[in-house]
Design a protein around this motif. Structure first.
Motif, PDB file in Angstrom:
ATOM      1  N   TRP A 137       0.847  -1.096   0.007  1.00  0.00           N
ATOM      2  CA  TRP A 137       0.004   0.248  -0.040  1.00  0.00           C
ATOM      3  C   TRP A 137       0.904   1.190   0.048  1.00  0.00           C
ATOM      4  O   TRP A 137       1.920   1.347   0.651  1.00  0.00           O
ATOM      5  N   THR A 138       0.469   2.140  -0.854  1.00  0.00           N
ATOM      6  CA  THR A 138       1.138   3.407  -1.150  1.00  0.00           C
ATOM      7  C   THR A 138       0.958   4.230   0.371  1.00  0.00           C
ATOM      8  O   THR A 138       0.031   4.560   0.675  1.00  0.00           O
ATOM      9  N   ASN A 139       2.235   4.910   0.785  1.00  0.00           N
ATOM     10  CA  ASN A 139       2.290   5.898   1.795  1.00  0.00           C
ATOM     11  C   ASN A 139       1.342   5.676   2.877  1.00  0.00           C
ATOM     12  O   ASN A 139       0.549   6.181   3.228  1.00  0.00           O
ATOM     13  N   GLU A 140       1.557   4.658   3.638  1.00  0.00           N
ATOM     14  CA  GLU A 140       0.997   4.424   4.904  1.00  0.00           C
ATOM     15  C   GLU A 140       1.275   5.169   5.972  1.00  0.00           C
ATOM     16  O   GLU A 140       0.289   5.577   6.686  1.00  0.00           O
ATOM     17  N   GLU A 141       2.532   5.507   6.095  1.00  0.00           N
ATOM     18  CA  GLU A 141       3.034   6.286   7.183  1.00  0.00           C
ATOM     19  C   GLU A 141       2.346   7.733   6.898  1.00  0.00           C
ATOM     20  O   GLU A 141       2.335   8.252   8.018  1.00  0.00           O
ATOM     21  N   GLY A 142       2.501   8.393   5.835  1.00  0.00           N
ATOM     22  CA  GLY A 142       1.833   9.799   5.783  1.00  0.00           C
ATOM     23  C   GLY A 142       3.197  10.692   6.123  1.00  0.00           C
ATOM     24  O   GLY A 142       2.826  11.812   6.636  1.00  0.00           O
ATOM     25  N   SER A 143       4.366  10.210   6.544  1.00  0.00           N
ATOM     26  CA  SER A 143       5.411  10.992   6.866  1.00  0.00           C
ATOM     27  C   SER A 143       5.885  12.136   6.023  1.00  0.00           C
ATOM     28  O   SER A 143       6.232  13.215   6.289  1.00  0.00           O
ATOM     29  N   ARG A 144       5.819  11.842   4.716  1.00  0.00           N
ATOM     30  CA  ARG A 144       6.215  12.833   3.637  1.00  0.00           C
ATOM     31  C   ARG A 144       4.835  13.633   3.048  1.00  0.00           C
ATOM     32  O   ARG A 144       4.866  14.728   2.985  1.00  0.00           O
ATOM     33  N   PHE A 145       3.724  12.700   2.616  1.00  0.00           N
ATOM     34  CA  PHE A 145       2.520  13.456   2.208  1.00  0.00           C
ATOM     35  C   PHE A 145       1.537  12.981   3.157  1.00  0.00           C
ATOM     36  O   PHE A 145       1.210  11.556   3.324  1.00  0.00           O
ATOM     37  N   PRO A 146       0.711  13.930   3.532  1.00  0.00           N
ATOM     38  CA  PRO A 146      -0.679  13.641   4.301  1.00  0.00           C
ATOM     39  C   PRO A 146      -1.656  13.401   3.363  1.00  0.00           C
ATOM     40  O   PRO A 146      -1.540  13.945   2.109  1.00  0.00           O
ATOM     41  N   PRO A 147      -2.568  12.517   3.752  1.00  0.00           N
ATOM     42  CA  PRO A 147      -2.735  11.793   4.838  1.00  0.00           C
ATOM     43  C   PRO A 147      -2.056  10.538   5.184  1.00  0.00           C
ATOM     44  O   PRO A 147      -1.457   9.954   4.085  1.00  0.00           O
ATOM     45  N   CYS A 148      -2.169   9.917   6.276  1.00  0.00           N
ATOM     46  CA  CYS A 148      -1.432   8.427   6.405  1.00  0.00           C
ATOM     47  C   CYS A 148      -2.295   7.436   5.632  1.00  0.00           C
ATOM     48  O   CYS A 148      -3.608   7.846   5.395  1.00  0.00           O
ATOM     49  N   MET A 149      -2.270   6.404   5.639  1.00  0.00           N
ATOM     50  CA  MET A 149      -2.978   5.292   4.929  1.00  0.00           C
ATOM     51  C   MET A 149      -3.602   5.670   3.649  1.00  0.00           C
ATOM     52  O   MET A 149      -4.707   5.453   3.428  1.00  0.00           O
ATOM     53  N   MET A 150      -2.845   6.219   2.852  1.00  0.00           N
ATOM     54  CA  MET A 150      -3.345   7.069   1.820  1.00  0.00           C
ATOM     55  C   MET A 150      -3.419   5.845   0.623  1.00  0.00           C
ATOM     56  O   MET A 150      -4.786   5.963  -0.037  1.00  0.00           O
ATOM     57  N   GLY A 151      -2.680   5.069   0.230  1.00  0.00           N
ATOM     58  CA  GLY A 151      -3.213   3.798  -0.825  1.00  0.00           C
ATOM     59  C   GLY A 151      -4.356   3.168  -0.485  1.00  0.00           C
ATOM     60  O   GLY A 151      -5.174   2.999  -1.376  1.00  0.00           O
ATOM     61  N   SER A 152      -4.420   2.557   0.719  1.00  0.00           N
ATOM     62  CA  SER A 152      -5.516   1.912   1.060  1.00  0.00           C
ATOM     63  C   SER A 152      -6.721   2.695   1.298  1.00  0.00           C
ATOM     64  O   SER A 152      -7.804   2.163   0.828  1.00  0.00           O
ATOM     65  N   GLY A 153      -6.815   4.051   1.699  1.00  0.00           N
ATOM     66  CA  GLY A 153      -7.926   4.786   1.495  1.00  0.00           C
ATOM     67  C   GLY A 153      -8.428   5.134   0.263  1.00  0.00           C
ATOM     68  O   GLY A 153      -9.779   5.220   0.027  1.00  0.00           O
ATOM     69  N   VAL A 154      -7.501   5.226  -0.800  1.00  0.00           N
ATOM     70  CA  VAL A 154      -8.161   5.576  -1.966  1.00  0.00           C
ATOM     71  C   VAL A 154      -8.726   4.173  -2.562  1.00  0.00           C
ATOM     72  O   VAL A 154      -9.881   4.285  -3.252  1.00  0.00           O
ATOM     73  N   PHE A 155      -7.995   3.138  -2.252  1.00  0.00           N
ATOM     74  CA  PHE A 155      -8.647   1.881  -2.648  1.00  0.00           C
ATOM     75  C   PHE A 155     -10.142   1.488  -2.314  1.00  0.00           C
ATOM     76  O   PHE A 155     -10.707   0.711  -2.984  1.00  0.00           O
ATOM     77  N   ALA A 156      -9.953   1.641  -0.915  1.00  0.00           N
ATOM     78  CA  ALA A 156     -11.236   1.517  -0.326  1.00  0.00           C
ATOM     79  C   ALA A 156     -12.375   2.666  -0.411  1.00  0.00           C
ATOM     80  O   ALA A 156     -13.596   2.661  -0.094  1.00  0.00           O
ATOM     81  N   GLY A 157     -12.089   3.723  -1.235  1.00  0.00           N
ATOM     82  CA  GLY A 157     -13.018   4.733  -1.806  1.00  0.00           C
ATOM     83  C   GLY A 157     -13.440   5.677  -0.391  1.00  0.00           C
ATOM     84  O   GLY A 157     -14.050   6.492  -0.441  1.00  0.00           O
TER      85      GLY A 157
END
Length: 422
Positions: A137-157
């Motif tokens: 999953w892309t960018n789970e940490e959110g250290s560089r780009f907010p928010p965290c859990m970015m890839g899974s959040g987009v995948f889940a809509g």
């Protein structure tokens, strides 16, 4: 291994079956990409180092016979086919981006454990009915780009793709452009993919399993979270001539709120946390009474009603404090994640796997956010925790033993086979 296995023999075997040394070596090889002098890893999302790690993961998956696809937010899917291609895949995974001073295991263990599941299925010449997929999953940490859990959040809509691609880091670099630059702006659509089940293996990132001397945490669910920004406004004044009883000291008020947040967390047990993580004082001069204080508040609880009760108590504490000290305030919600119960069938599969292997285990809840929270919106999900030394994570000294990691992977293997056959 040359002897053909069947799902039945796998699920009744009390042997680990997975290759613990191979799993460990994969983790150590991955940890070289972005290695820090203190033994940790700095591999921020969508950097050149992230690209190197992604490339290595894909190489390993293709060598294991997987078909690899990448979606528009950069999530990587490595699929091992099943006998029935119409079945929704049984998925596992996590992330390989890290904190700036991160460790070798946070996220990375879940991805490498998934790869080891596929390698073990190949070793055993075992076919599953449903396909198996391992996801980065892309960018789970959110250290560089907010928010965290970015890839899974987009995948889940839960997060909008266009909005997410437009997010910027502190230098003004844009997610979509960085995905293009490193070659991971994929063509696969982000939405509409069925999930047969999802399991995520992870280090605990807390001290409970180590304290209780348990090898496997059967994760029942994740704490709900409510975050706030609070600004307290008083009056700046000279620290010498202003009598104590005539002051409107925002910092004195903030101190009472900090104490109240801690008290509310303690009194709301079990499964409650209350934290003030940031405090900003204005004007920040040693001989000026603070006229404004900004602070963050983080409340967590396993039950929605108890979480709301904590917020209600906070509101009462703020009102009373501001009235006592003549302060104004603004309380702004910044995050709201409801508590999550994982699917009973996935929880039971984890528990049964641990019991079959004779591993000590206990029910546990996750206090941190994980990609599994979003994927649970799409299908049954569960998590497996293993101990980490001292409960320390998001730290270069983060550590876990090969034996515990291997045990967690062995449980993951059984849980996935349990769901992927029949």
């Amino acid at each position: 291994m040359n002897t053909p296995f069947t799902p039945e023999t796998v699920l009744t075997s009390n042997a680990p079956l997975i290759n613990t040394q191979r799993l460990w070596q994969s983790l150590m090889d991955l940890a070289r990409i972005g290695a820090t002098p203190k033994g940790g890893v700095c591999r921020l999302a969508l950097t050149d180092l992230d690209k190197q790690a992604r490339d290595l993961f894909i190489q390993w998956c293709e060598e294991a016979g997987c078909t690899v696809s990448v979606d528009a937010i950069g999530n990587i899917f490595a699929r091992r086919p099943g006998r029935d291609p119409s079945r929704a895949p049984v998925m596992t995974g996590s992330h390989i981006d890290t904190q700036p001073t991160g460790g070798k295991f946070d996220g990375c263990f879940g991805v490498m454990a998934g790869l080891e599941v596929i390698r073990t299925l190949n070793d055993l010449k075992l076919e599953t009915d449903a396909p198996i997929e391992v996801v980065v999953w892309t960018n789970e940490e959110g250290s560089r780009f907010p928010p965290c859990m970015m890839g899974s959040g987009v995948f889940a809509g839960k997060l909008d793709l266009a909005d997410t691609l437009a997010k910027q880091d502190e230098r003004g670099l844009v997610v979509g452009e960085e995905l293009q630059r490193i070659g991971y702006a994929g063509s696969r659509a982000v939405l509409g993919h069925p999930v047969g089940a999802y399991f995520e293996a992870h280090i605990e990132q807390g001290p409970i399993l180590e304290d209780q001397r348990k090898t496997i945490g059967v994760v029942m669910g994740c704490l709900g979270q409510k975050w706030f920004d609070l600004t307290l406004t008083g009056v700046e004044a000279h620290a010498g001539p202003t009598p104590m009883h005539l002051r409107k000291d925002a910092l004195v008020g903030a101190a009472q709120i900090v104490s109240a947040v801690n008290r509310i967390g303690i009194e709301s047990q079990p499964h409650a946390c209350g934290t003030v993580g940031c405090l900003n004082i204005h004007p920040g001069s040693r001989n000026v009474i603070p006229g404004e204080v900004k602070l963050t508040i983080d409340f967590r609880h396993l039950h929605a009603d108890k979480l709301q009760a904590m917020v209600d108590q906070l509101q009462q504490a703020i009102d009373a404090t501001c009235q006592q000290h003549g302060l104004g305030y603004q309380l702004t919600p910044t995050a709201d994640f409801p508590p999550l119960d994982f699917a009973p069938e996935c929880v039971n599969a984890v528990r049964q796997g641990a019991a079959q292997l004779g591993l000590s285990h206990m029910d546990i809840v996750s206090g941190a956010g994980h990609d599994a929270i979003f994927i649970a919106e799409l299908g049954p999900a569960g998590m497996i925790f293993v101990p980490c030394e001292g409960g320390i994570s998001h730290n270069e000294i983060e550590n876990a033993t090969p034996q515990d990691l291997g045990a967690g992977c062995a449980v993951l293997f059984r849980a996935m086979v349990n769901v992927a056959v029949g």
